[in-house]
Design an enzyme around this catalytic site. Structure first.
Site, PDB file in Angstrom:
ATOM      1  N   ASN A 111       3.971  -2.142   3.443  1.00  0.00           N
ATOM      2  CA  ASN A 111       4.870  -0.897   2.367  1.00  0.00           C
ATOM      3  C   ASN A 111       6.314  -0.875   3.960  1.00  0.00           C
ATOM      4  OD1 ASN A 111       6.153   1.246   2.605  1.00  0.00           O
ATOM      5  ND2 ASN A 111       4.850   2.557   3.095  1.00  0.00           N
ATOM      6  N   LYS A 145       8.575   0.742   4.842  1.00  0.00           N
ATOM      7  CA  LYS A 145       9.452   1.594   5.118  1.00  0.00           C
ATOM      8  C   LYS A 145      10.484   1.684   4.575  1.00  0.00           C
ATOM      9  CE  LYS A 145       4.716   3.918   6.198  1.00  0.00           C
ATOM     10  NZ  LYS A 145       4.472   4.190   6.757  1.00  0.00           N
ATOM     11  N   HIS A 156       2.834   8.424  -2.030  1.00  0.00           N
ATOM     12  CA  HIS A 156       2.897   7.881   0.175  1.00  0.00           C
ATOM     13  C   HIS A 156       3.274  10.312   0.555  1.00  0.00           C
ATOM     14  CE1 HIS A 156       3.041   6.935   4.138  1.00  0.00           C
ATOM     15  NE2 HIS A 156       3.153   6.131   3.661  1.00  0.00           N
ATOM     16  N   GLU A 168       4.235  10.339   3.291  1.00  0.00           N
ATOM     17  CA  GLU A 168       5.658  10.745   3.704  1.00  0.00           C
ATOM     18  C   GLU A 168       6.609  11.337   2.368  1.00  0.00           C
ATOM     19  OE1 GLU A 168       6.150   7.048   5.618  1.00  0.00           O
ATOM     20  OE2 GLU A 168       4.492   7.723   7.018  1.00  0.00           O
ATOM     21  N   GLU A 180      -4.902   6.537   2.379  1.00  0.00           N
ATOM     22  CA  GLU A 180      -4.155   6.827   3.469  1.00  0.00           C
ATOM     23  C   GLU A 180      -4.508   7.926   4.410  1.00  0.00           C
ATOM     24  OE1 GLU A 180      -1.165   3.274   3.450  1.00  0.00           O
ATOM     25  OE2 GLU A 180      -0.032   5.762   3.217  1.00  0.00           O
ATOM     26  N   GLY A 213       0.530   5.230  11.560  1.00  0.00           N
ATOM     27  CA  GLY A 213       1.535   4.912  12.917  1.00  0.00           C
ATOM     28  C   GLY A 213       1.253   5.217  14.467  1.00  0.00           C
ATOM     29  N   SER A 244      -3.161   2.127  10.279  1.00  0.00           N
ATOM     30  CA  SER A 244      -2.985   1.610  11.793  1.00  0.00           C
ATOM     31  C   SER A 244      -3.885  -0.025  11.483  1.00  0.00           C
ATOM     32  CB  SER A 244      -3.364   2.525  12.759  1.00  0.00           C
ATOM     33  OG  SER A 244      -2.371   3.459  13.380  1.00  0.00           O
TER      34      SER A 244
HETATM   35  P1  13P Z   1       0.508   2.302   9.283  1.00  0.00           P
HETATM   36  O1  13P Z   1       0.148   0.595   8.809  1.00  0.00           O
HETATM   37  O2  13P Z   1       2.043   1.404   9.970  1.00  0.00           O
HETATM   38  O3  13P Z   1      -0.364   3.262  10.056  1.00  0.00           O
HETATM   39  O4  13P Z   1       1.176   2.343   7.631  1.00  0.00           O
HETATM   40  C1  13P Z   1       0.499   3.024   7.022  1.00  0.00           C
HETATM   41  C2  13P Z   1       1.417   3.029   5.387  1.00  0.00           C
HETATM   42  O5  13P Z   1       1.607   4.142   5.797  1.00  0.00           O
HETATM   43  C3  13P Z   1       1.451   2.497   4.794  1.00  0.00           C
HETATM   44  O6  13P Z   1       2.185   2.634   3.478  1.00  0.00           O
END
Ligand code: 13P
Length: 251
Positions: free
Chosen positions: A8, A10, A100, A102, A170, A176, A214
């Site tokens: 992903n 982003k 997601h 976010e 997640e 992150g 992560s």
């Molecule tokens: P990170 O791997 O940067 O923690 O992000 C995970 C994520 O949100 C994948 O959709």
């Protein structure tokens, strides 16, 4: 079950970076004999750069497929700024990520919205990666299973099958942040999700459940060897072809 290694991206990158990263990932998969037999690979560039990935991934049987990070709730029509599931399918997308954290956090997406989007995506022939996960305060309050269970049943439409749906767990606090859920936490939650899927017995056993948060080359082997972890949804580390491939090799 073949692991799904999904990147992903982003809201990152540029036209040129997308081209480079897509080419580098494809080359690395092709250079590593047998890897594509063990893992499926998908990348999720920002909407505007999906076309760049499409240009690179022209082979009909490419070991790397692409998708979008979201889609509209509605079909084509007067919805300024939206991108429909039909458009994504027309553009050659195989997958769409939905729900997601976010999107839930910054765009107020509810389980019901996610469920409607997923039904729309399925109707258009897209596969969905439906994301669920608790926040840090929900975990601190001991509510993680209640939250994840509610999100799972609220976000997955009737149209979900093992062919068109993947669940991604997640934990929000691990995204992150460099904090990864421990393999014991992941085992526990993925086992819970698998059990909860029993409500839909025909999909329970074989629906893929990814872990995201992560995931890095250094922790991937342990996480991906955890029971009921059928792949990874990788953010930061998927922006580097070497790290992304190292995670796949760890699988
Ligand atoms: P990170 O791997 O940067 O923690 O992000 C995970 C994520 O949100 C994948 O959709």
């Amino acid at each position: 079950m073949k692991k799904l290694i999904a990147g992903n991206w982003k809201m990152n990158g540029s036209w040129a970076e997308t081209r480079n990263l897509t080419e580098n990932i494809l080359k690395a998969i092709e250079a590593e004999s047998g890897l594509a037999d063990k893992c499926d690979f998908a990348i999720f560039p920002p909407y505007l750069y999906i076309g760049v990935a499409k240009e690179v991934l022209t082979e009909a049987d490419s070991p790397l497929v692409y998708g979008a990070q979201d889609c509209a709730l509605n079909g084509n029509g007067a919805y300024t700024g939206d991108v429909s599931a039909a458009m994504l399918r027309d553009f050659g997308c195989e997958y769409v990520i939905l729900g997601h954290s976010e999107r839930r956090q910054y765009h107020g997406e509810t389980d019901d919205v996610v469920k409607k989007k997923a039904a729309m995506a399925h109707a258009e022939g897209l596969k969905t990666i439906i994301c669920i996960g608790e926040t840090e305060s929900e975990r601190a309050a001991g509510l993680e299973k209640r939250v994840v269970g509610t999100q799972l049943s609220g976000s997955m439409p009737e149209s979900a099958t093992i062919m068109n749906t993947v669940i991604a767990y997640e934990p929000v606090w691990a995204i992150g942040t460099g904090k990864t859920a421990t393999p014991a936490d992941v085992k526990d939650m993925h086992g819970f999700i698998r059990e909860k899927l029993q409500e839909r017995i025909e999909i329970a056993k074989n629906m893929r459940i990814l872990y995201g948060g992560s995931m890095k080359p250094g922790n991937a082997a342990e996480l991906l060897a955890t029971p009921n972890v059928d792949g990874g949804l990788i953010g930061g580390a998927s922006l580097d072809a070497g790290q992304f491939l190292a995670i796949a090799k760890a699988a």
